[in-house]
Write an enzyme that holds these catalytic residues in place. Sequence first.
Site, PDB file in Angstrom:
ATOM      1  N   TYR A 486      -9.515  -9.093 -14.734  1.00  0.00           N
ATOM      2  CA  TYR A 486      -8.174  -9.470 -14.282  1.00  0.00           C
ATOM      3  C   TYR A 486      -7.276  -9.770 -15.485  1.00  0.00           C
ATOM      4  O   TYR A 486      -6.373  -9.037 -15.808  1.00  0.00           O
ATOM      5  CB  TYR A 486      -8.234 -10.661 -13.321  1.00  0.00           C
ATOM      6  CG  TYR A 486      -6.897 -10.989 -12.707  1.00  0.00           C
ATOM      7  CD1 TYR A 486      -6.409 -10.232 -11.650  1.00  0.00           C
ATOM      8  CD2 TYR A 486      -6.115 -12.036 -13.198  1.00  0.00           C
ATOM      9  CE1 TYR A 486      -5.166 -10.505 -11.087  1.00  0.00           C
ATOM     10  CE2 TYR A 486      -4.876 -12.316 -12.639  1.00  0.00           C
ATOM     11  CZ  TYR A 486      -4.410 -11.554 -11.591  1.00  0.00           C
ATOM     12  OH  TYR A 486      -3.178 -11.824 -11.048  1.00  0.00           O
ATOM     13  N   SER A 566      -4.186  -5.856  -8.595  1.00  0.00           N
ATOM     14  CA  SER A 566      -2.925  -6.515  -8.907  1.00  0.00           C
ATOM     15  C   SER A 566      -2.707  -6.475 -10.426  1.00  0.00           C
ATOM     16  O   SER A 566      -2.595  -5.395 -11.005  1.00  0.00           O
ATOM     17  CB  SER A 566      -2.934  -7.930  -8.347  1.00  0.00           C
ATOM     18  OG  SER A 566      -1.646  -8.486  -8.339  1.00  0.00           O
ATOM     19  N   ASP A 649       2.506  -3.922   1.289  1.00  0.00           N
ATOM     20  CA  ASP A 649       2.342  -4.814   0.145  1.00  0.00           C
ATOM     21  C   ASP A 649       3.730  -5.205  -0.350  1.00  0.00           C
ATOM     22  O   ASP A 649       4.412  -4.418  -0.997  1.00  0.00           O
ATOM     23  CB  ASP A 649       1.557  -4.120  -0.961  1.00  0.00           C
ATOM     24  CG  ASP A 649       1.181  -5.084  -2.093  1.00  0.00           C
ATOM     25  OD1 ASP A 649       1.751  -6.196  -2.134  1.00  0.00           O
ATOM     26  OD2 ASP A 649       0.332  -4.719  -2.921  1.00  0.00           O
ATOM     27  N   HIS A 684      -1.076  -6.975   0.212  1.00  0.00           N
ATOM     28  CA  HIS A 684      -1.644  -7.145  -1.112  1.00  0.00           C
ATOM     29  C   HIS A 684      -3.131  -7.496  -1.061  1.00  0.00           C
ATOM     30  O   HIS A 684      -3.809  -7.436  -2.088  1.00  0.00           O
ATOM     31  CB  HIS A 684      -0.874  -8.231  -1.864  1.00  0.00           C
ATOM     32  CG  HIS A 684      -1.062  -8.193  -3.340  1.00  0.00           C
ATOM     33  ND1 HIS A 684      -0.730  -7.096  -4.113  1.00  0.00           N
ATOM     34  CD2 HIS A 684      -1.553  -9.117  -4.210  1.00  0.00           C
ATOM     35  CE1 HIS A 684      -1.000  -7.341  -5.373  1.00  0.00           C
ATOM     36  NE2 HIS A 684      -1.507  -8.565  -5.465  1.00  0.00           N
TER      37      HIS A 684
END
Length: 714
Positions: A486, A566, A649, A684
């Site tokens: 991430y 993301s 999203d 999302h």
Amino acid sequence: MLRNILLTGAATALVASATPASAQDLTVPDYPETRSGDVVDEQFGEQVADPYRWLENDVRVDSEVADWVERQNEVTNAFLDRLPGREKLQARITQLTDYERFGLPTEKGERYFYTRNDGLQNQSVLYVRDGLDGEPRVLIDPNTWADDGATALADYAITEDGSKLLYAIQDGGSDWRTVKVMDVATGEVMDDTIEWVKFSNLDWAKDGSGFYYSRFPATGEGETFQALNTNQQVYFHRLGTEQAQDGLIYETPEQPELNHTAQVSDDGRWLIVTSSSGTDDRYEVTLIDLEDESATPRVLVPGFDNNYSYVGNSGDAFYFVTNDGAPLKKVVKTDVSAAEPEWTTVIPEREETLGGVSLVGGHLVASYLKDAKSLIEVFALDGTPVRQVALPGIGSAGGFGGSPDESETFYSFSSYNRPSTVYRYDVETGESEVWAQPEVAFNPHDFVVEQKFYTSKDGTRVPMFLVRSKAVAQSGDAAPTLLYGYGGFNISLTPGFSPSRLAWIEAGGAYAVANIRGGGEYGKAWHDGGRLDNKQNVFDDFIAAGEYLIAEGITPEDGLAIQGGSNGGLLVGAVTNQRPDLFAAGNAAVGVMDMLRFDQFTAGRYWVDDYGYPSKEADWRVLRSYSPYHNVKDGVDYPALLVTTADTDDRVVPGHSFKYTAALQAAELGERPQLIRIETRAGHGSGKPTDKAIEEASDILAFLAAFTGLDLSE
């Protein structure tokens, strides 16, 4: 983050006629044609082409975009249906998902409220018990709200006496919420309805007369899922009235970029408004006296320099977590009755990173991260250490909410090889007992969870979790590996259970999680080391993780797959452009792919804290250097890529993934495919139905397995 595809009649026909193929047959299909526009922006003396700008338009509004989505889904679905072992993988993920899951209980008025999923329900059900051992009764079953299971219970709050339930409804994965009220005793849904709620806390007045919430202004026609979110306001809704009559409590019209969330203090005397301007934990804290309507709101923490997060209060003594002068955070308190409140340290900063703190039963329960693993410690209110909470091993503990006057609390513990077990804990005695433990379709002891450390490009030592079956770990053989990352927004990646990742491991693969810079694993310095003009460190850390896995013989050179969602989708896109030779396959999920326009849509404006401002030249040049959409390398062999996104999203709008995929498909990138999988009635990630999540995970992992050599047929 979980992210399925739209099956039109044409796509269904392709599925029906498809036959499984070997990995060697899974070469680039004929991509749908994508119109290339002539948009060129001049920024800081440079001409930047944006030929797919039209794909930013809302798929629900623009018929050309909708047609493009349908054609992409037809090709992708036909390809995915030919993946070897996909059906067997989906069956196993379904088995592994089919276990009882409980949310943490909340006690109010001697009633206990909690969520439960029997295993394969699309949405978890909210239950209530009268007393801890009372008979469970269904309060809300979101599975009855929509035929496709895509409407979810997003949040809830209960009055102090346990008589009223405030709950938020999430439809189709959107960040927007509709708020309703239920009478707990009768199950009757009351007339009170609140709209235009997003990024809001929900909190009752202590007397149950109404509740506080935050909302944005209503959007214009066709702008609901794309318009920028500005001018958030705090309101009070009195039960039995229309939303139009709600009282405006707090706003900053002169600073429309600020967000405001509100919560009621433990004693009910104060409303605590926490304001922020972006994603950084830099807050201004304002107190509103709820016993004096004429009192002016009082700024307790001015400016936006540091994190001050309310923990709780004992009388006039208010406790906060802060990073003010403490990059790894500490606990402080102040006397709000003083004319000039002064702050004193209660729990000093220490070598572990302090996360959440709660005030329960006259104690402070502090959650620390020690090399990204949970460590829980109980303190007296004066900061004196009382005890450490014994945890079962390497994993993540969460919860510990409750009342300042009651010693009972609940927490959960999970790891990569074990789903969440819920424990009941007494902070006074230190006694812990299992409240709910699932039965699972595997033996947790068949898997090995390890923590490794490797060196990044600049010499930084980075931790990594590695999960394998005992058989694979003991064999010493290299195994196809899925590497996840991430690296942003101060978010820490801690151990947690995933049925789909366990299915990958059962099939003979390895799963690795790199705790790269940009996250919060080691506090502010770790976050700062991976954002703004340091963002390249994030990519270097992740690339170094892949190199380490290969060098150590954990994965073969042609057996490394990467995944992120993301900000992690951005990570996958960026490192693929920078080191396409290192990876065999990748999944970029709901990623931020156009770094020059991310701040133009919905919540994107908040992300400037981590990414910088595209309108400022110095920031723009950094963003331009790694933006996935703008740095696809034509004429270079790329890994197989599956981009995943969803039409609803409204966090990272799907135009990011649409444009990025179009750029990939327009380039000559070798013999491996670059495809996009677009879900409908999804957002999302949160609120996604279980069946859709299983189908999507099966598609993604079967795709990655096909190009890394993981045999799913065994």
